[in-house]
Design a protein around this motif. Structure first.
Motif, PDB file in Angstrom:
ATOM      1  N   ASP A 188      -7.014   0.442   6.350  1.00 52.18           N
ATOM      2  CA  ASP A 188      -8.264  -0.085   7.337  1.00 52.18           C
ATOM      3  C   ASP A 188      -8.628  -1.567   6.881  1.00 52.18           C
ATOM      4  N   ALA A 189      -9.455  -2.056   7.650  1.00 53.07           N
ATOM      5  CA  ALA A 189      -9.827  -3.521   7.549  1.00 53.07           C
ATOM      6  C   ALA A 189     -10.342  -3.714   5.974  1.00 53.07           C
ATOM      7  N   GLU A 190     -11.341  -2.825   5.580  1.00 52.90           N
ATOM      8  CA  GLU A 190     -12.041  -2.876   4.510  1.00 52.90           C
ATOM      9  C   GLU A 190     -10.922  -3.114   3.201  1.00 52.90           C
ATOM     10  N   GLU A 191      -9.989  -2.354   3.116  1.00 55.75           N
ATOM     11  CA  GLU A 191      -9.133  -2.113   2.123  1.00 55.75           C
ATOM     12  C   GLU A 191      -7.958  -3.499   2.325  1.00 55.75           C
ATOM     13  N   ALA A 192      -7.730  -3.648   3.401  1.00 60.77           N
ATOM     14  CA  ALA A 192      -6.953  -4.861   3.700  1.00 60.77           C
ATOM     15  C   ALA A 192      -7.379  -6.092   3.060  1.00 60.77           C
ATOM     16  N   ALA A 193      -8.804  -6.328   3.117  1.00 56.83           N
ATOM     17  CA  ALA A 193      -9.435  -7.528   2.727  1.00 56.83           C
ATOM     18  C   ALA A 193      -9.407  -7.377   1.213  1.00 56.83           C
ATOM     19  N   ARG A 194      -9.743  -6.269   0.462  1.00 52.14           N
ATOM     20  CA  ARG A 194      -9.924  -5.978  -0.721  1.00 52.14           C
ATOM     21  C   ARG A 194      -8.493  -6.298  -1.348  1.00 52.14           C
ATOM     22  N   LEU A 195      -7.242  -5.847  -0.764  1.00 56.07           N
ATOM     23  CA  LEU A 195      -5.905  -6.094  -1.487  1.00 56.07           C
ATOM     24  C   LEU A 195      -5.660  -7.546  -1.324  1.00 56.07           C
TER      25      LEU A 195
END
Length: 209
Positions: A151-158
């Protein structure tokens, strides 16, 4: 010869001249630095009148931005080869990280990075131009890659984790008295990927092994 043919030839010559100016200016900026490189000096190196240079670029900042774009285009082609159209997988991420390291350690990339970091405080406009055209574009490509599985939040974190780790590794390598070899690059990437707490993609099964 038709008017349209004449126009197209003029436009083609204009494009070629602009490319020539950017190529010459690129070498001068990287070798001399931003402050020491002048529009007059570039005009002399290009040949012809200064009016020709000013007809293509309104300021030294505009010309430096074009130089950045030239380098970013080359970088972007390499990024596209390993990311565009790719769905997330560990092998794909491994290939991408190794490609990023290779691109970041190329002579032209290192020279541009050093120029921006050494003169960016005096000339914040070049730091902004570099950041918006380089790192932000790269992070966008990485984020799109991760978004195929997270999801967008995890994609940004990674994305933040990977980009910070790889650029940090680049800085460490540049500070060493001896260069790192491919085996060290591979070991770093394997260590990085192995220590990430991979989240389970909500629609794609368990976390990557």
């Amino acid at each position: 010869m038709t008017e349209n043919t004449e126009l197209s030839k003029r436009e083609l010559n204009k494009v070629r001249k602009r490319a020539e100016i950017v190529s010459i200016a690129s070498g001068m900026f990287l070798e001399q630095g931003y402050a020491a490189t002048t529009m007059s000096g570039i005009a002399d190196a290009v040949g012809g009148s200064k009016a020709t240079l000013w007809a293509h670029f309104a300021s030294k900042e505009d010309l430096f931005t074009a130089v950045i774009d030239r380098h970013v285009e080359t970088f972007a082609r390499d990024v596209d080869e390993v990311l565009t159209g790719q769905s997330f997988s560990i092998p794909a991420l491994r290939r991408a990280c190794l490609r990023f390291i290779d691109c970041l350690l190329r002579t032209s990339s290192v020279m541009l990075y050093r120029l921006v970091t050494s003169e960016g405080e005096r000339f914040p406009e070049i730091k902004e131009a570099f950041y918006t055209r380089g790192p932000i574009k790269l992070r966008g490509a990485i984020s799109t890659f991760f978004a195929t599985a997270f999801d967008a939040e995890e994609a940004a974190r990674l994305t933040q984790l990977i980009s910070s780790a790889v650029t940090g590794y680049r800085s460490d390598v540049l500070l060493r008295p001896t260069p790192a070899d491919l085996a060290e690059h591979v070991a770093f990437v394997e260590n990085l990927i192995g220590h990430i707490a991979w989240p389970a993609p909500p629609e794609h099964g368990p976390a990557p092994a």
